[in-house]
Write a protein that holds these residues in place. Sequence first.
Motif, PDB file in Angstrom:
ATOM      1  N   ILE A 226     -16.709  48.623  34.172  1.00 27.85           N
ATOM      2  CA  ILE A 226     -15.537  47.736  34.169  1.00 27.85           C
ATOM      3  C   ILE A 226     -14.443  48.274  33.251  1.00 27.85           C
ATOM      4  O   ILE A 226     -13.260  48.262  33.603  1.00 27.85           O
ATOM      5  N   GLU A 229     -12.757  51.258  35.084  1.00 25.59           N
ATOM      6  CA  GLU A 229     -11.950  50.894  36.255  1.00 25.59           C
ATOM      7  C   GLU A 229     -10.720  50.069  35.885  1.00 25.59           C
ATOM      8  O   GLU A 229      -9.654  50.221  36.488  1.00 25.59           O
ATOM      9  N   THR A 230     -10.844  49.182  34.902  1.00 27.96           N
ATOM     10  CA  THR A 230      -9.688  48.354  34.512  1.00 27.96           C
ATOM     11  C   THR A 230      -8.659  49.165  33.727  1.00 27.96           C
ATOM     12  O   THR A 230      -7.487  48.804  33.676  1.00 27.96           O
ATOM     13  N   PRO A 234      -5.571  47.508  35.963  1.00 26.98           N
ATOM     14  CA  PRO A 234      -5.833  46.256  35.239  1.00 26.98           C
ATOM     15  C   PRO A 234      -6.287  45.105  36.145  1.00 26.98           C
ATOM     16  O   PRO A 234      -6.933  44.174  35.677  1.00 26.98           O
ATOM     17  N   ASN A 235      -5.954  45.170  37.429  1.00 25.85           N
ATOM     18  CA  ASN A 235      -6.333  44.104  38.355  1.00 25.85           C
ATOM     19  C   ASN A 235      -7.621  44.421  39.133  1.00 25.85           C
ATOM     20  O   ASN A 235      -7.932  43.745  40.110  1.00 25.85           O
ATOM     21  N   VAL A 237     -10.875  44.077  38.632  1.00 26.07           N
ATOM     22  CA  VAL A 237     -11.914  43.046  38.776  1.00 26.07           C
ATOM     23  C   VAL A 237     -11.472  41.960  39.746  1.00 26.07           C
ATOM     24  O   VAL A 237     -12.224  41.586  40.656  1.00 26.07           O
TER      25      VAL A 237
END
Length: 340
Positions: A226, A229-230, A234-235, A237
Amino acid sequence: MSDNKSYILGIESSCDDTGAAVIANGRVLSNVVATQEIHREYGGVVPELASRAHQQNIVPVVHQALRIANIDKNQLSAIAFTRGPGLMGSLLVGTSFAKSLALGLQLPLIEVNHMQAHILAHFIKAESQSAPSFPFLAMTISGGHTQIVKVTDYFDMEVIGETLDDAVGEAFDKSAKLLGLPYPGGPLLDKYAQQGDSKRFAFPKPKVSPLDFSFSGLKTAVLYFIEKETKANPNFVAENINDICASIQFTIVDYLMDKLKNAVEATGITQVAIGGGVSANSGVRNAIKEAQEGYGWTTYIPKFEYCTDNAAMIAMVGQLKYERNDFSSQAIAATPRMKF
């Protein structure tokens, strides 16, 4: 034991649910649970708040259980209660109340091991629920425990595999928390998972001995995934919540099934039962049903209300012990780390 119907009052207070149930000859007459909502504010169970809430809930919950069962307290045959394992403060409330009530009514007192109760919940007489015959394998999966148990008789149980660190329920809840889902996150993760692609993202399955479990590494893998990837999006998830949940759930359930397969091979026992709060998870229930068809196992899944913490399972163990005159003394004490 007389030929008359026996009424067993079961009291459950191991964690944050206050439960009371009345059972008569294996049939549930009432099963009342008061859930403590206050812990949502803190993102997890706060032991001190849990014990205070038990003190507030236990009298009305027991009163309601007797009322729904349509019996008077003087008709009770015995009082069964959760001695452990669980949170010390929570167990103290249930233990103290059960001892006092048994003393006041001059009834036998019956201590119950909470984890044994999850297994013996399968013997509650109910529609759409059949009981396994001995011997069988039981996988108990909850927020505090993950075990594979060889069950030779009602009270002849041997833990043949268990988690080396965290419980599976904690892995679900902590993964959900990392995704920003509110407590308790496990059921929400399951809900999102049902809409997602379980093969979209790959997570590692911890490598330990064939019958044991480990979940700490999986939680760390989810955290790093997480974070990575974030950082790029940032969006991430929010845009992929269903697929992330489905992939995490698939990994956990597949890991549980790997261990069960190993246990069946090691023991030759093909009767398999599940119990504990995580057995309410849709992925687990589906995998167990598929195993019956795919591997030729005979599988047993408790009714939903007997998966999570409840007093009906405590009363059921109470019934079995009552029939065996297996009673406890008033000197009994709550045992938070109680073993089988």
